[in-house]
Design an enzyme around this catalytic site. Structure first.
Site, PDB file in Angstrom:
ATOM      1  CD  GLU B 126      -2.724  -1.188   2.536  1.00 54.32           C
ATOM      2  OE1 GLU B 126      -2.661  -0.211   3.320  1.00 54.32           O
ATOM      3  OE2 GLU B 126      -3.452  -2.169   2.713  1.00 54.32           O
ATOM      4  CD  GLU B 363       8.019 -11.868  -5.008  1.00 56.40           C
ATOM      5  OE1 GLU B 363       7.784 -11.992  -6.211  1.00 56.40           O
ATOM      6  OE2 GLU B 363       8.300 -12.803  -4.262  1.00 56.40           O
TER       7      GLU B 363
END
Lengths: 263, 389
Positions: B126, B363
């Protein structure tokens, strides 16, 4: 429905050279591939299989290593493969090749449709498809770019000609030769590739096909390659550029200078 | 180098390499330029059975493990990591379901993901929660037979293109790290929409968008596992997926090395091919050493990870750091070997260098990976009573 696809293993044209002394193909170090037009024929058969429960058998006449070409096609989703291989087949021209293919198709039996590429990129004759159909005494359509529809007894195809397109309704069994507009050949899939690796490929020789040695190979061929040579370059080429009007004017001038009769 | 791969693993390599060469290389520059999602390539990879390599056969997959998936990702990445990222991200979205989903959820979603019929995506990041995952704001509140999701996920790979999303949301804020849960959200669920497509430095063929949840109602059976284990699912997913990110780095490095060596053999300066100069030879040697070391790390780690080892997080983090840093170095050097030509868009290495940067960021940044490795070392050595002095 049972579909047969006839393929040919050819040297990869991108890497082919002619030996300047012997005038024969230098095959050493040249990768063999499935004739690209035959892959369009495979794709045509697979498209029918996608939409129905057709079974596809691929056949090729060639030396034992032509088995690689059959496994390539099996890895794209074709069901079965038969290699037509016999020393007696060596030196076959298109007629003798068609004799072998027709005998194999008869032996398979109950074949509804046969697909071939429009021609092979090494010989470029475009004869084997029509000859095979003629020997089997079935109708054929050449240079087919699309299969419009298919029912139990007929198929409707669009063929490309120099003048335009023709739509034909062909009774089955029939033989169809295919051009590249049929659609990009699909890639292999992992499942099919694994199956292809292990697949048992039957090998049929002259005896299996009930063919006399006289009917195949060099002795069964009406033509023989006497000599292969690279044509010498003739004349000069001129590229005319500019708008259409300018090009026509320039061409007219050149023809006139060359004293072409009637100008 | 021979990595003792099985027949089947070699077939995966061969098939993926064929697709990379025949289908991806010819279109990669154009997809990058147009920022176009590679749907045609996704279709080809799907038809080739490559989307389900790591998914068990009972859910429609090929029944392989992490190594099988890594082999395919590496070959695709050799041609384009924008495309390889889109491909690999579907696996990232699938792992939460595969690892923790109910049988019902697995049977409902995994076959379509395995066949490539539907793409999947993973929704965690986010705007205020990147490296600090625990500060996510998206919430899921139980309402009868449903959960109601509210919040916005940012920079989601395959966002808008995928149909199946594994999304992390807070179900009970009072429980802190044990208050987060994963849900499957489908494209088309009421209240679920997408933000604009992001414009990126590299991997421009991949799609990156916001996932926007406004009173998005999902049936309660879309909860993955149970409430409260969201962060555990995220960590276990990364353990499985990070070797795959590693393979993106290995493939990209190999792709850049191939071009650099070929160019150095052909390019003539001062009357000689530039590969005859030690300044170039040493660059190429270092690129080759790092690429091979990265590959060896990934293949060994991928095999190791399939045994669910206790040091999975440390090894997964090592895979990601080493290969990402390697790809950045190797692609930068590839541009240097090609000199001015390398900087031009006519040659593929400038794209490779732009693409490489993401491998050190997404990631989990490489800084966070080093934190993980450091923390794991601390724990590991804390358990050893022996002294090494």
């Amino acid at each position: 429905m049972h579909i047969v696809v006839c393929i040919k293993q050819v040297p990869d044209a991108k890497n082919v050279r002619i030996d300047p002394d012997t005038h024969t193909l230098v095959r050493q170090g040249v990768e063999s591939i499935v004739n690209p037009f035959d892959l369009f024929a495979v794709e045509a058969a697979l498209k029918i299989k996608d939409a129905s429960n057709a079974r596809i058998t691929v056949i090729t006449m060639g030396p034992p290593q032509a088995e690689e070409a059959l496994r390539d096609v099996l890895s794209r989703g074709v069901d079965d493969a038969v290699l037509l291989s016999d020393r007696a087949f060596a030196g076959s021209d298109t007629w003798a090749t068609s004799t072998v293919l027709a005998a194999a198709i008869r032996k398979l039996g109950n074949v509804d449709l046969i697909f071939c590429g429009k021609q092979a990129i090494d010989g470029d004759t475009a004869q084997v498809g029509p000859e095979t159909a003629t020997m089997l005494d079935i109708p054929y359509a050449t240079f087919v770019k699309k299969i419009e529809s298919l029912d139990e007894r007929h198929l409707k195809v669009t063929r490309q000609t120099d003048e335009g397109v023709e739509v034909w309704k062909v009774p089955m069994p029939a033989l169809i030769t295919v051009i590249k507009e049929m659609g990009e050949p699909r890639m292999p899939s992992l499942r099919h590739k694994m199956r292809a690796k292990k697949a048992e490929i039957s090998v049929w020789g002259a005896a299996d096909l009930g063919l006399d040695h006289e009917a195949v190979g060099l002795s069964g061929s009406y033509t023989q390659v006497v000599r292969v040579f690279s044509p010498s370059r003739r004349g000069n080429r001129v590229m005319i550029q500019g708008s259409v009007e300018e090009q026509v004017e320039e061409l007219y001038k050149l023809l006139k200078e060359a004293k072409v009769p009637g100008l | 180098m021979d990595y003792f791969l099985t027949e089947e693993q070699k077939m995966i390599q061969e098939l993926s390499a064929q697709i990379a060469k025949e289908k991806i290389r010819p279109v990669r520059a154009q997809l990058d330029e147009n920022e176009e999602f590679p749907w045609e390539i996704m279709r080809i990879l799907a038809q080739a059975d490559l989307f389900g390599l790591y998914i068990p056969e009972e859910y429609g997959g090929m029944g392989g493990g992490i190594l099988e998936n890594c082999l395919a990702i590496e070959q695709v990445a050799q041609a384009c990591i924008g495309i390889a990222t889109s491909f690999a991200a579907s696996g990232l979205g699938a792992y939460p379901i595969l690892l923790y989903g109910s049988e019902e959820l697995k049977h409902r979603y995994l076959p379509d993901i395995a066949s490539g019929k539907r793409l999947s995506a993973f929704g965690l990041t986010e705007s205020g929660a990147g490296s600090d995952v625990s500060s996510i704001q998206t919430t899921a509140v139980r309402d009868g037979d449903h959960y109601i999701l509210n919040g916005t996920k940012q920079w989601i790979t395959n966002g808008g293109e995928a149909e199946i999303y594994s999304v992390l949301a807070i179900t009970d804020r009072s429980k802190g790290p044990r208050g987060a849960s994963f849900f499957v959200v489908e494209k088309g669920d009421p209240g679920f929409s997408f933000g604009k497509k992001e414009k990126k430095l590299g991997i421009r063929a991949s799609a990156t968008r916001e996932l926007i949840f406004r009173d998005c109602r999902v049936p309660a059976d879309r909860l993955i596992g149970r409430e409260g284990i969201g962060f555990i699912i995220a960590m276990k997913t990364f353990d499985k997926s990070r070797p795959g990110i590693g393979s993106l780095g290995v493939g990209l490095s190999q792709g850049a090395l191939d071009i650099a060596v070929e160019y150095a053999r052909k390019r003539v300066q001062f009357g000689k091919p530039i590969i005859s100069f030690q300044a170039i030879q040493h660059k190429l040697a270092d690129m080759a050493i790092k690429t091979e070391a990265a590959r060896a790390l990934i293949y060994c780690s991928a095999r190791h990870m399939d045994t669910d080892p206790p040091d999975a997080s440390k090894v997964a983090a090592m895979c990601k750091v080493f290969t990402g840093d390697t790809a950045m170095q190797v692609t930068t050097e590839a541009v240097q070997v090609l000199g001015g030509y390398g900087y031009m868009q006519d040659y593929p290495v400038e794209k490779m260098m732009r693409d490489a940067k993401i491998l050190q960021i997404y990631e989990g940044t490489n800084e966070i990976q080093r934190n993980i490795i450091g923390q794991e070392l601390n724990k590991e050595y804390g358990r050893i009573k022996e002294s090494f002095f």
